[in-house]
Every structure is written in structure tokens, then in C-alpha cells.
Design a protein around this motif. Structure first.
Motif, short mmCIF file in Angstrom:
data_model
loop_
_atom_site.label_atom_id
_atom_site.label_comp_id
_atom_site.label_asym_id
_atom_site.label_seq_id
_atom_site.Cartn_x
_atom_site.Cartn_y
_atom_site.Cartn_z
N PRO A 118 -7.06 6.81 -1.14
CA PRO A 118 -8.51 7.02 -1.21
C PRO A 118 -9.25 6.45 0.01
O PRO A 118 -10.27 6.99 0.43
CB PRO A 118 -8.91 6.29 -2.50
CG PRO A 118 -7.70 6.47 -3.38
CD PRO A 118 -6.53 6.30 -2.42
N TYR A 119 -8.72 5.38 0.60
CA TYR A 119 -9.34 4.83 1.81
C TYR A 119 -8.99 5.66 3.04
O TYR A 119 -9.87 6.01 3.84
CB TYR A 119 -8.86 3.39 2.00
CG TYR A 119 -9.53 2.66 3.16
CD1 TYR A 119 -10.84 2.22 3.06
CD2 TYR A 119 -8.83 2.40 4.34
CE1 TYR A 119 -11.45 1.54 4.12
CE2 TYR A 119 -9.43 1.71 5.40
CZ TYR A 119 -10.74 1.29 5.28
OH TYR A 119 -11.34 0.61 6.32
N GLU A 120 -7.71 6.01 3.18
CA GLU A 120 -7.31 6.78 4.37
C GLU A 120 -8.02 8.14 4.42
O GLU A 120 -8.26 8.68 5.48
CB GLU A 120 -5.78 6.96 4.38
CG GLU A 120 -5.26 7.47 5.72
CD GLU A 120 -3.74 7.51 5.81
OE1 GLU A 120 -3.04 7.07 4.87
OE2 GLU A 120 -3.24 8.02 6.83
N TYR A 121 -8.36 8.66 3.24
CA TYR A 121 -9.04 9.96 3.14
C TYR A 121 -10.55 9.82 2.92
O TYR A 121 -11.22 10.81 2.64
CB TYR A 121 -8.46 10.76 1.96
CG TYR A 121 -7.10 11.37 2.22
CD1 TYR A 121 -5.95 10.57 2.25
CD2 TYR A 121 -6.94 12.74 2.40
CE1 TYR A 121 -4.69 11.12 2.47
CE2 TYR A 121 -5.69 13.30 2.61
CZ TYR A 121 -4.57 12.49 2.64
OH TYR A 121 -3.33 13.04 2.85
N ASN A 122 -11.08 8.60 3.01
CA ASN A 122 -12.50 8.35 2.71
C ASN A 122 -13.41 9.30 3.51
O ASN A 122 -13.36 9.34 4.74
CB ASN A 122 -12.82 6.88 3.03
CG ASN A 122 -14.22 6.49 2.62
OD1 ASN A 122 -15.20 7.10 3.04
ND2 ASN A 122 -14.33 5.47 1.78
#
Ligand SMILES: [Fe+2]
Length: 205
Positions: A118-122
């Protein structure tokens, strides 16, 4: 960590948690260790909530933002859970041996290996990293690093930390735990066959 650090579970969004529970129904049906199961739900919920997502299904079905997508991210998480369990159970069956792993732990490790995505794709942060990689790096953190942060905050055990941090190519710098080795091959064992079956661009890191 007790007195020094408190995870505010009560602040998790119940709608996101219900979505995660629905996505991971296999775990609800199969995990005997209910405390570990609840922590798996906490970790996915926290990671989604902190990064502007409502469900695992909202994220693209790819291994990294630059790679081809197929389905959505839930398809990937499910296939890695199913394949990890079948690798371990097939080994036990064929060799007629108990290799000593805890199957609940293996399910939790497989379900959480990409909890940092979820962070890498934020959707807000990633454009900032692309626009200013001098300042932030690109990506600022890959999902293994962020996954360790989430798993740590949620009080998941060391086995899960190792799998979050090293299921990926980062694992070439250490000796992965056995859970991590199984999840690593389950992960690659889904992406590379899919690349050939569906003509996808899956970079080999
Ligand atoms: Fe993965």
C-alpha cells in the motif's frame, strides 16, 4: 514494548478491516491461532488505512508499480497463500515427513508478505517520489521495508518480519527463514508462469 509503545487498534477503520477479512476468508476458515489471525487483519488494515486504500482489491495486480498487472492485488495475495500451503503440504506428503513448520505461521507469512505494498503504490506519495527522486528516492521504500514497519507496529512475530523483509530479492543478502524460502518460491512461482501464460512484463530483479 509495552509501556514505551502502544498500537492503537481501536483507531483501525472497521470498514477496511471488514474488507480485509472478506479478502482473506481462507485464513478465517483455516487458521487455528486466532490471535495471529487477528494480527494479520490488523496489519493489512493499518497499511491500507495509512496509505489511502479501502481494500486490497483497489491495488493493481502487479508485483511492483512498473510491472504488468493481472486482476487485482487480492488475486496475487491469494495465489501466494494457496501455493505456499501446497508447497509445504506436498513436501510433507511426498517425503512422508514433518518438517516442523507451523502451518498457521506459514499462512500468516504468506498473507502478509506484501503488506508493505500500500505504501509502494501510494497514489499521493508515488508521484512525489517520481517528481523528486533526488529528495525521496524512488521508490522511497520498497514494500519489503515498509512491510517490516507495519508488521512490527502490529506486534507480529519475528518469522513474519523476516518474510516481509526478505521474501523478495532483498533476501539474497541474508539466509531466509524456511517460511520465507517457501513464500519466495510461491511468489516467483506465480509471477513467472503468469508472465508466460499471459505475456506479461514481469522484471526479474
Ligand atoms: Fe508477492
Amino acid at each position: 514494548m509495552g509501556d514505551l509503545f502502544t498500537f492503537h487498534k481501536e483507531n483501525l477503520d472497521p470498514e477496511i478491516r471488514a474488507n480485509v477479512k472478506k479478502t482473506l476468508v481462507y485464513l478465517d476458515e483455516n487458521m487455528k491461532d486466532r490471535e495471529l489471525y487477528e494480527k494479520v487483519l490488523d496489519a493489512w488494515t493499518l497499511s491500507l488505512q495509512l496509505n489511502g486504500w479501502k481494500a486490497i482489491e483497489e491495488m493493481p495486480g502487479s508485483g511492483m508499480p512498473e510491472a504488468s498487472a493481472l486482476g487485482d492485488q487480492s488475486n496475487h495475495i491469494l495465489v501466494v497463500i494457496y501455493t505456499s500451503m501446497s508447497i509445504y503440504r506436498n513436501l510433507k506428503k511426498a517425503y512422508n515427513m514433518d518438517f516442523g513448520l507451523n502451518e498457521d505461521m506459514l499462512m500468516a507469512c504468506a498473507a502478509l508478505h506484501d503488506v508493505g505494498k500500500p505504501y509502494e503504490y501510494n497514489r499521493e506519495l508515488r508521484p512525489q517520489w517520481v517528481a523528486n527522486d533526488k529528495e525521496f528516492g524512488l521508490p522511497n521504500l520498497r514494500h519489503p521495508s515498509y512491510g517490516v514497519f507495519i508488521a512490527g507496529v502490529c506486534g507480529l512475530p519475528q518469522e513474519v518480519l523476516n518474510v516481509c523483509g526478505y521474501h523478495s530479492p532483498e533476501g539474497r543478502f541474508i539466509k531466509r527463514c524456511a517460511y520465507g524460502e517457501i513464500v519466495h518460491y510461491a511468489d516467483d512461482g506465480s509471477w513467472f508462469p503468469l508472465a508466460r501464460l499471459c505475456n506479461l512484463n514481469i522484471p526479474k530483479l
